[in-house]
Write a protein that holds these residues in place. Sequence first.
Motif, PDB file in Angstrom:
ATOM      1  N   GLY A  54      52.057  71.075 -84.720  1.00 47.70           N
ATOM      2  CA  GLY A  54      50.688  71.546 -84.595  1.00 47.70           C
ATOM      3  C   GLY A  54      49.982  71.605 -85.930  1.00 47.70           C
ATOM      4  O   GLY A  54      50.533  71.253 -86.977  1.00 47.70           O
ATOM      5  N   LYS A  60      47.276  78.829 -85.134  1.00 52.70           N
ATOM      6  CA  LYS A  60      48.570  78.348 -84.644  1.00 52.70           C
ATOM      7  C   LYS A  60      49.738  79.232 -85.079  1.00 52.70           C
ATOM      8  O   LYS A  60      50.857  79.065 -84.603  1.00 52.70           O
ATOM      9  CB  LYS A  60      48.812  76.911 -85.118  1.00 52.70           C
ATOM     10  CG  LYS A  60      47.849  75.888 -84.533  1.00 52.70           C
ATOM     11  CD  LYS A  60      48.057  75.708 -83.036  1.00 52.70           C
ATOM     12  CE  LYS A  60      47.138  74.624 -82.473  1.00 52.70           C
ATOM     13  NZ  LYS A  60      47.368  74.400 -81.015  1.00 52.70           N
ATOM     14  N   HIS A 137      56.706  78.280 -81.298  1.00 49.82           N
ATOM     15  CA  HIS A 137      55.248  78.126 -81.207  1.00 49.82           C
ATOM     16  C   HIS A 137      54.605  79.513 -81.188  1.00 49.82           C
ATOM     17  O   HIS A 137      54.286  80.055 -80.119  1.00 49.82           O
ATOM     18  CB  HIS A 137      54.889  77.351 -79.941  1.00 49.82           C
ATOM     19  CG  HIS A 137      53.476  76.855 -79.926  1.00 49.82           C
ATOM     20  ND1 HIS A 137      53.055  75.731 -80.597  1.00 49.82           N
ATOM     21  CD2 HIS A 137      52.371  77.349 -79.317  1.00 49.82           C
ATOM     22  CE1 HIS A 137      51.771  75.541 -80.402  1.00 49.82           C
ATOM     23  NE2 HIS A 137      51.323  76.509 -79.624  1.00 49.82           N
ATOM     24  N   GLU A 142      45.827  80.145 -77.701  1.00 46.49           N
ATOM     25  CA  GLU A 142      45.970  78.788 -77.172  1.00 46.49           C
ATOM     26  C   GLU A 142      45.188  78.663 -75.879  1.00 46.49           C
ATOM     27  O   GLU A 142      45.001  79.645 -75.157  1.00 46.49           O
ATOM     28  CB  GLU A 142      47.442  78.448 -76.886  1.00 46.49           C
ATOM     29  CG  GLU A 142      48.265  78.074 -78.096  1.00 46.49           C
ATOM     30  CD  GLU A 142      47.900  76.704 -78.660  1.00 46.49           C
ATOM     31  OE1 GLU A 142      46.984  76.052 -78.133  1.00 46.49           O
ATOM     32  OE2 GLU A 142      48.549  76.283 -79.631  1.00 46.49           O
TER      33      GLU A 142
END
Length: 271
Positions: A54, A60, A137, A142
């Motif tokens: 990413g 992020k 992640h 998101e």
Amino acid sequence: CYSAHVRDGAVASGLDPERVAVVPLGVDPARFRPGVAPLALGDAAPGFRFLFVGGLIWRKGVDLLLDAYASAFTRADDVTLVIKSYGPGGPYGGEHERERVERMARDPRGPRVVHLTGALGSADVPALSAACDCLVHPARAEGCGLTVLEAIACGLPVIVPDRGATAEVATKERAHHVPARPLDAAPEAEGMRLAGAPALSEIDVSALAEAMRAHAAEPADARARTARTAAAVRAEYSWARSVEVATARMVALADRTRSGTKTSSIVGVGR
């Protein structure tokens, strides 16, 4: 919207719920599947491989990942963090954490970091998941988390926050959830003016470090759990399924238009 999380935000912003539908993103099950030949990463990435894919931006959460990784492991541990970013020409513009990632990758005293910046071919994307042992992640926000779905479809264990859209698509049965706390934020993020306060959360760094240590210590257990969910993700989040949902939505809109007093180009699309 890509997820119910985004749909709920749209409705909370004042949109008519009847005009907001979830059309999920998908993966290509022929490409993203267990058994793909792994991408060759060479001697620079020995041991257990964590993967992050990413933009190197605040949203992020790569800074949280680097904090957790540095606290969980040392150079003596047989682990490597593989970071695949988009580079300066990617979709996220300036990557604010890029300098720190590169500094950690050069540091011979800290835990190993390998930073991949080159373009990957379509076959190399699932091969990168196949070459690693766990995707991490820790995003603060998101819309879906497509890289997470792609990793699970390949049979890769994943670690995600327990809030937001990523937790919605990567359920507790499919992923390792780490506690995250809501963030209070002004109605502006990454240079964008927003209609209201954004839905942000921040993963607990110490809990993330603990989760990463657990995965590195027992990789077979995590792999076995994810292998049972890969087929379900590939069926539920395929592009064919996305087309079905989108088509059904357009047909419904076309039927509504035909029953009204005005015509619209959506009729042609729906048909």
